[in-house]
Scaffold this active site. Structure first.
Site, PDB file in Angstrom:
ATOM      1  N   ASN A  69      -2.032   0.245   6.769  1.00  0.00           N
ATOM      2  CA  ASN A  69      -1.620  -1.070   7.324  1.00  0.00           C
ATOM      3  C   ASN A  69      -0.531  -1.952   6.292  1.00  0.00           C
ATOM      4  O   ASN A  69      -0.710  -3.124   6.261  1.00  0.00           O
ATOM      5  CB  ASN A  69      -2.833  -1.898   7.676  1.00  0.00           C
TER       6      ASN A  69
ATOM      7  N   HIS B 128      -2.070  -5.493   1.496  1.00  0.00           N
ATOM      8  CA  HIS B 128      -3.446  -6.285   1.531  1.00  0.00           C
ATOM      9  C   HIS B 128      -3.248  -7.582   0.886  1.00  0.00           C
ATOM     10  O   HIS B 128      -2.113  -7.621  -0.059  1.00  0.00           O
ATOM     11  CB  HIS B 128      -4.476  -5.411   0.420  1.00  0.00           C
TER      12      HIS B 128
ATOM     13  N   LYS C  16       0.744  -1.260  -0.024  1.00  0.00           N
ATOM     14  CA  LYS C  16      -0.120   0.196  -0.403  1.00  0.00           C
ATOM     15  C   LYS C  16       0.879   1.252   0.046  1.00  0.00           C
ATOM     16  O   LYS C  16       2.209   1.245   0.407  1.00  0.00           O
ATOM     17  CB  LYS C  16      -0.972   0.024   1.252  1.00  0.00           C
TER      18      LYS C  16
ATOM     19  N   GLU D 274      -9.312 -10.860  -7.584  1.00  0.00           N
ATOM     20  CA  GLU D 274      -8.564  -9.754  -7.403  1.00  0.00           C
ATOM     21  C   GLU D 274      -7.409  -9.800  -8.441  1.00  0.00           C
ATOM     22  O   GLU D 274      -6.851  -8.940  -8.973  1.00  0.00           O
ATOM     23  CB  GLU D 274      -8.068  -9.774  -6.127  1.00  0.00           C
TER      24      GLU D 274
ATOM     25  N   TYR E 290     -12.475  -2.291  -3.915  1.00  0.00           N
ATOM     26  CA  TYR E 290     -12.691  -2.433  -2.406  1.00  0.00           C
ATOM     27  C   TYR E 290     -14.398  -2.558  -2.236  1.00  0.00           C
ATOM     28  O   TYR E 290     -14.833  -2.160  -1.294  1.00  0.00           O
ATOM     29  CB  TYR E 290     -12.455  -1.411  -1.605  1.00  0.00           C
TER      30      TYR E 290
HETATM   31  P1  CMP Z   1      -7.178  -4.702   3.657  1.00  0.00           P
HETATM   32  O1  CMP Z   1      -6.757  -5.988   3.835  1.00  0.00           O
HETATM   33  O2  CMP Z   1      -6.882  -3.895   2.549  1.00  0.00           O
HETATM   34  O3  CMP Z   1      -9.135  -4.481   3.570  1.00  0.00           O
HETATM   35  C1  CMP Z   1      -9.887  -3.476   3.529  1.00  0.00           C
HETATM   36  C2  CMP Z   1      -9.137  -2.477   4.368  1.00  0.00           C
HETATM   37  O4  CMP Z   1     -10.076  -1.487   4.968  1.00  0.00           O
HETATM   38  C3  CMP Z   1      -8.181  -3.035   5.524  1.00  0.00           C
HETATM   39  O5  CMP Z   1      -7.202  -3.712   4.843  1.00  0.00           O
HETATM   40  C4  CMP Z   1      -7.731  -1.882   6.321  1.00  0.00           C
HETATM   41  O6  CMP Z   1      -6.741  -1.036   5.771  1.00  0.00           O
HETATM   42  C5  CMP Z   1      -9.167  -0.849   6.044  1.00  0.00           C
HETATM   43  N1  CMP Z   1      -9.947  -0.814   7.360  1.00  0.00           N
HETATM   44  C6  CMP Z   1     -10.265   0.621   7.868  1.00  0.00           C
HETATM   45  N2  CMP Z   1     -10.750   0.257   8.886  1.00  0.00           N
HETATM   46  C7  CMP Z   1     -11.342  -0.865   9.025  1.00  0.00           C
HETATM   47  C8  CMP Z   1     -11.923  -1.945   9.865  1.00  0.00           C
HETATM   48  N3  CMP Z   1     -12.638  -1.332  10.946  1.00  0.00           N
HETATM   49  N4  CMP Z   1     -12.063  -3.234   9.958  1.00  0.00           N
HETATM   50  C9  CMP Z   1     -11.416  -3.750   8.559  1.00  0.00           C
HETATM   51  N5  CMP Z   1     -10.640  -3.262   7.593  1.00  0.00           N
HETATM   52  C10 CMP Z   1     -10.439  -1.655   7.786  1.00  0.00           C
END
Ligand code: CMP
Length: 137
Positions: free
Chosen positions: A112, A115, A9, A126, A49
């Protein structure tokens, strides 16, 4: 053998840790079968998403994903979907186990670092979202 999609990311790309993250995969028998650096459009991020479109964090997630370039990869190996998720650690880096990618490189649940596809079926969708078959070696 499975294939899964991984995204490094914008936060991790900005920090200059692409190589360190790819090393985690390669050191754990996940082969990079395809890789490219792209800047997602808002339309791309919303479509990718879409499953989260009703969640309260959706707009922040889309804004974050278009805030800078990302690196998308197809990872291949035995049990690749689960292995990638183990290596990533929990979605919230505060809950991620020590030594996981998110524990080591992520700052928050939004920023974070990575993904990874959460099921084999989603991995197929995906991967097809980002790569043509001829781009996967
Ligand atoms: P990712 O695995 O990319 O999938 C969806 C993303 O939404 C997740 O990582 C997080 O970066 C983001 N996100 C933000 N808030 C939340 C939450 N409360 N629960 C899950 N995903 C979240």
């Amino acid at each position: 053998m499975q294939q899964t999609l991984s995204i490094i990311k914008p936060d991790a790309v900005k920090k200059g840790v692409i190589g360190k993250i790819v090393d985690r995969f390669e050191s754990n028998r996940l082969r990079v079968a395809a890789m490219k650096k792209v800047r997602l459009s808002k339309c791309d991020a919303k479509a990718f998403y879409a499953v989260h479109s009703e969640r309260p964090f959706f707009n922040d997630l889309v804004d974050f994903m278009v805030s800078g370039p990302v690196v998308v990869m197809v990872l291949e190996g035995e049990n690749a979907v689960a292995k990638n998720r183990d290596l990533m650690g929990a979605t919230n880096p505060k809950e991620a186990a020590p030594g996981t990618i998110r524990a080591d490189f992520a700052d928050s649940i939004d920023a974070n670092a990575v993904h990874g596809s959460d099921s084999l079926e989603n991995a197929k969708n995906e991967i097809a979202f980002f790569f043509a078959t001829r781009e996967i070696c």
